[in-house]
Design an enzyme around this catalytic site. Structure first.
Site, PDB file in Angstrom:
ATOM      1  N   THR A 187       0.866  -1.185   0.000  1.00 41.01           N
ATOM      2  CA  THR A 187       0.000   0.000   0.000  1.00 41.01           C
ATOM      3  C   THR A 187       0.899   1.229   0.000  1.00 41.01           C
ATOM      4  O   THR A 187       2.064   1.153   0.395  1.00 41.01           O
ATOM      5  CB  THR A 187      -0.878   0.034   1.258  1.00 41.01           C
ATOM      6  OG1 THR A 187      -0.016   0.045   2.390  1.00 41.01           O
ATOM      7  CG2 THR A 187      -1.784  -1.172   1.336  1.00 41.01           C
ATOM      8  N   GLU A 209      -5.816  -3.601  -1.272  1.00 46.97           N
ATOM      9  CA  GLU A 209      -6.237  -4.726  -0.427  1.00 46.97           C
ATOM     10  C   GLU A 209      -7.373  -5.541  -1.041  1.00 46.97           C
ATOM     11  O   GLU A 209      -7.727  -6.596  -0.565  1.00 46.97           O
ATOM     12  CB  GLU A 209      -6.695  -4.209   0.949  1.00 46.97           C
ATOM     13  CG  GLU A 209      -5.577  -3.763   1.865  1.00 46.97           C
ATOM     14  CD  GLU A 209      -5.196  -2.297   1.703  1.00 46.97           C
ATOM     15  OE1 GLU A 209      -5.461  -1.733   0.618  1.00 46.97           O
ATOM     16  OE2 GLU A 209      -4.623  -1.727   2.650  1.00 46.97           O
ATOM     17  N   LYS A 261     -15.528  16.654  10.829  1.00 49.96           N
ATOM     18  CA  LYS A 261     -16.584  16.559  11.832  1.00 49.96           C
ATOM     19  C   LYS A 261     -16.897  17.963  12.307  1.00 49.96           C
ATOM     20  O   LYS A 261     -16.079  18.621  12.936  1.00 49.96           O
ATOM     21  CB  LYS A 261     -16.132  15.679  12.996  1.00 49.96           C
ATOM     22  CG  LYS A 261     -16.997  14.476  13.132  1.00 49.96           C
ATOM     23  CD  LYS A 261     -16.760  13.723  14.393  1.00 49.96           C
ATOM     24  CE  LYS A 261     -17.628  12.474  14.347  1.00 49.96           C
ATOM     25  NZ  LYS A 261     -17.220  11.460  15.270  1.00 49.96           N
ATOM     26  N   TRP A 314     -20.943  14.710  10.229  1.00 48.73           N
ATOM     27  CA  TRP A 314     -19.933  14.574   9.196  1.00 48.73           C
ATOM     28  C   TRP A 314     -20.280  15.422   7.975  1.00 48.73           C
ATOM     29  O   TRP A 314     -21.401  15.368   7.475  1.00 48.73           O
ATOM     30  CB  TRP A 314     -19.825  13.114   8.733  1.00 48.73           C
ATOM     31  CG  TRP A 314     -19.128  12.234   9.711  1.00 48.73           C
ATOM     32  CD1 TRP A 314     -18.459  12.617  10.828  1.00 48.73           C
ATOM     33  CD2 TRP A 314     -19.048  10.808   9.658  1.00 48.73           C
ATOM     34  NE1 TRP A 314     -17.957  11.520  11.473  1.00 48.73           N
ATOM     35  CE2 TRP A 314     -18.311  10.392  10.779  1.00 48.73           C
ATOM     36  CE3 TRP A 314     -19.525   9.836   8.776  1.00 48.73           C
ATOM     37  CZ2 TRP A 314     -18.036   9.059  11.049  1.00 48.73           C
ATOM     38  CZ3 TRP A 314     -19.252   8.513   9.033  1.00 48.73           C
ATOM     39  CH2 TRP A 314     -18.513   8.121  10.162  1.00 48.73           C
TER      40      TRP A 314
END
Ligand code: AMP
Length: 548
Positions: free
Chosen positions: A191, A336, A445, A450
């Protein structure tokens, strides 16, 4: 009458193990004369076929066998997309060794970490990376040999280096392939490691084969033997989204652009190689569209483009569709996940019935899960949230090509139900479309709720003067965080903050409205071309903090 013994006999079908070499063996046998077309470093075009490249890949396997490389050992590649790189993949994996794709755009320290962590024994690389490789070598003691993917004339200097063409020349072509178990590792990709050290994802032969079959489905990429596929997405970026496997499985022609990814070079390949399907990240496509518009050029054969890696803008979807009749397949996934997770392409009938504009709205979403992916969204406590298109939650995924544990890391990375947390935040609507609203670590936030930075970015980026837009959270004494809009304008454009705020007005909730707009000359991009919000926060979050 059923005899009890029949049940005890177990599987009555053939044990046809799923190893990746089967792809190119199939292509060589049934579409052997279909081409692999590569652009070399000097700009020239080189042609191979599936049959020729399969033979050459086997010769590379013979080289590995003769050198005593053992199945399971890691052989790295650092190369742009070319037929030689495709041959390297199959030669390494077919033999049973693990092909470790290195991203040359990573920082030197990250590359050193990755090579040492993987204990790579050999490295097959493009000559253009020789200066970088010579710097890495003293710090990578496991690397015994560098093979440059070129002929003897282009071989860079260095100790223990060899050229690929001389090495495979005259080697036997009968090294057995597919001798490892289908659960054995085939490929390794790290990654990008935006937080902490990069982590390795070790794909098995089985996961790679199933993933390619997931991708080939009609409603995923829908590849066919009639396609000419331009693989722009690099083979070191999450397996080039499986294109070297799916193209071989279907027998499609595969066009490999090397290092030249600018609008003019890609356009030339699209036209001369009669490309019908292509895949790349949004920035590549935006550059191509700009090139086409500036030069008033047509696209004669291209039908579909797969765009993923970061969110697709409305300008891109409409630009391709209205200007050129090209369908955008908006894909989402991650290293992944091998990497494909969802795709927004052909809509289900209920969405198709909503008309052309609504289809654009659904195309902007990251899409539906193909067979082979299961997906849920949850709250912070892992409780499932409704698929009502409103509730935002952590995207968790399950499937045969999705990670269970990182390479050389202890323990599985799955929740109690066996799902992997992608780190993305999204909604899922009643039609099954998932829409990313943020990365969990980028979420803003504000007042306990959100704000979707991605949604504001999409709208801001669709302003005609904008080239790119980013939204980050900046600390705020009252609301904890407030959004800051950062815009890079198209060359030659000038704009005011008020213009952008007016553009957003009415398109987003009032309390999502950024408090200020910052114009920048450059956006920081990570090693896979994604916006690096960590850098943006470091640069601008404090500077933009409102004083009380
Ligand atoms: P990588 O493993 O480098 O391919 O990065 C995977 C991450 O890229 C995902 O977890 C998403 O955050 C992001 N990503 C990939 N595709 C998209 C997309 N179509 N829209 C928005 N974000 C995306």
């Amino acid at each position: 009458m059923t005899d009890q013994n029949d049940i005890l006999l177990g599987d009555h079908m053939q044990a046809w193990s799923m190893t990746v070499d089967r792809f190119i063996t199939h292509a060589a046998r049934w579409s052997g004369q279909h081409e692999l077309v590569s652009r070399e470093a000097d700009g020239s075009i080189v042609r191979s076929t599936w049959a020729t490249s399969a033979t050459r890949a086997r010769q590379l396997s013979a080289v590995l066998a003769a050198a005593g490389i053992r199945p399971g050992e890691r052989i790295a590649t650092m190369a742009m997309n070319s037929a030689r790189h495709v041959e390297a993949w199959y030669g390494i994996m077919g033999y049973g060794a693990v092909c470790h794709t290195l991203n040359p755009r990573l920082f030197e320290d990250q590359l050193v970490f990755i090579i040492n962590h993987a204990s790579d024994r050999w490295l097959l690389a493009d000559p253009q990376f020789a200066p970088l490789i010579e710097k890495l070598r003293p710090r990578c003691p496991t690397l015994e040999r560098i093979i440059y993917l070129c002929g003897p004339d282009q071989l860079p200097a260095g100790a223990g280096v060899a050229d690929y063409e001389s090495l495979i020349d005259g080697r036997p072509t009968d090294v057995p392939w597919g001798t490892v178990d289908e659960h054995a590792p085939a490929a390794l990709c790290y990654t990008s490691g935006t937080t902490g050290n990069p982590k390795g994802v070790l794909y098995s032969h089985r996961s790679q084969v199933l993933h390619a079959m997931i991708c080939a489905q009609r409603d995923t990429m829908g590849m066919s033997v009639q396609d000419s596929v331009l693989a722009v997405v690099p083979m070191f970026h999450a397996n080039a989204w499986a294109l070297p496997f799916t193209a071989a499985a279907t027998g499609a022609k595969l066009v490999l652009p090397g290092a030249k990814l600018d609008g003019a070079s890609l356009y030339e390949l699209l036209e001369t190689e009669a490309v019908t399907l292509s895949a790349a990240v949004p920035t590549v496509w935006q550059a191509l569209l700009d090139f086409l518009t500036t030069n008033r050029l047509p696209l004669s054969t291209l039908r579909r483009v797969i765009i993923g890696g970061s969110a697709v803008t409305e300008a891109l979807i409409r630009g391709f569709r209205d200007g050129y009749g090209v369908e955008v397949l908006h894909a989402w996934g991650m290293t992944e996940m091998s990497p494909i997770g969802t795709i927004s392409g052909a809509p289900p009938p209920a969405v198709a019935a909503l008309g052309a504009d609504a289809r654009v709205a659904f195309n902007l979403k990251q899409g539906r899960a193909p067979f082979g992916i299961d997906m849920k969204i949850t709250d912070d406590d892992e409780v499932r949230l409704p698929q009502d298109g409103v509730a935002q939650g952590h995207v968790r995924v399950q499937g045969p090509a999705i990670i269970a544990r990182y390479f050389r890391e202890p323990g599985e990375v799955l929740d109690a139900e066996g799902y992997f947390d992608t780190g993305d935040i999204a909604t899922i609507d009643p039609h099954g479309y998932m829409q990313i609203t943020d990365r969990a670590k980028d979420v803003i936030k504000s007042g306990g709720e959100w704000i979707s930075s991605v949604e504001i970015e999409n709208i801001a980026a669709s302003h005609p003067k904008a080239l790119m837009a980013a939204v980050i959270g900046v600390p705020d004494p009252r609301w904890r965080e407030r959004p800051l809009l950062i815009v890079r304008l198209r060359p030659g454009q000038e704009a005011t903050a008020a213009e952008f705020l007016a553009w957003l007005d009415g398109k987003i909730a009032k309390w999502w409205m950024p408090d200020s707009v910052l114009f920048v000359d450059e956006m920081p991009l990570g090693a896979t071309g994604k916006l690096d919000k960590k850098v943006l926060r470091a640069r601008y979050a404090q500077a933009a903090t409102p004083s009380e």
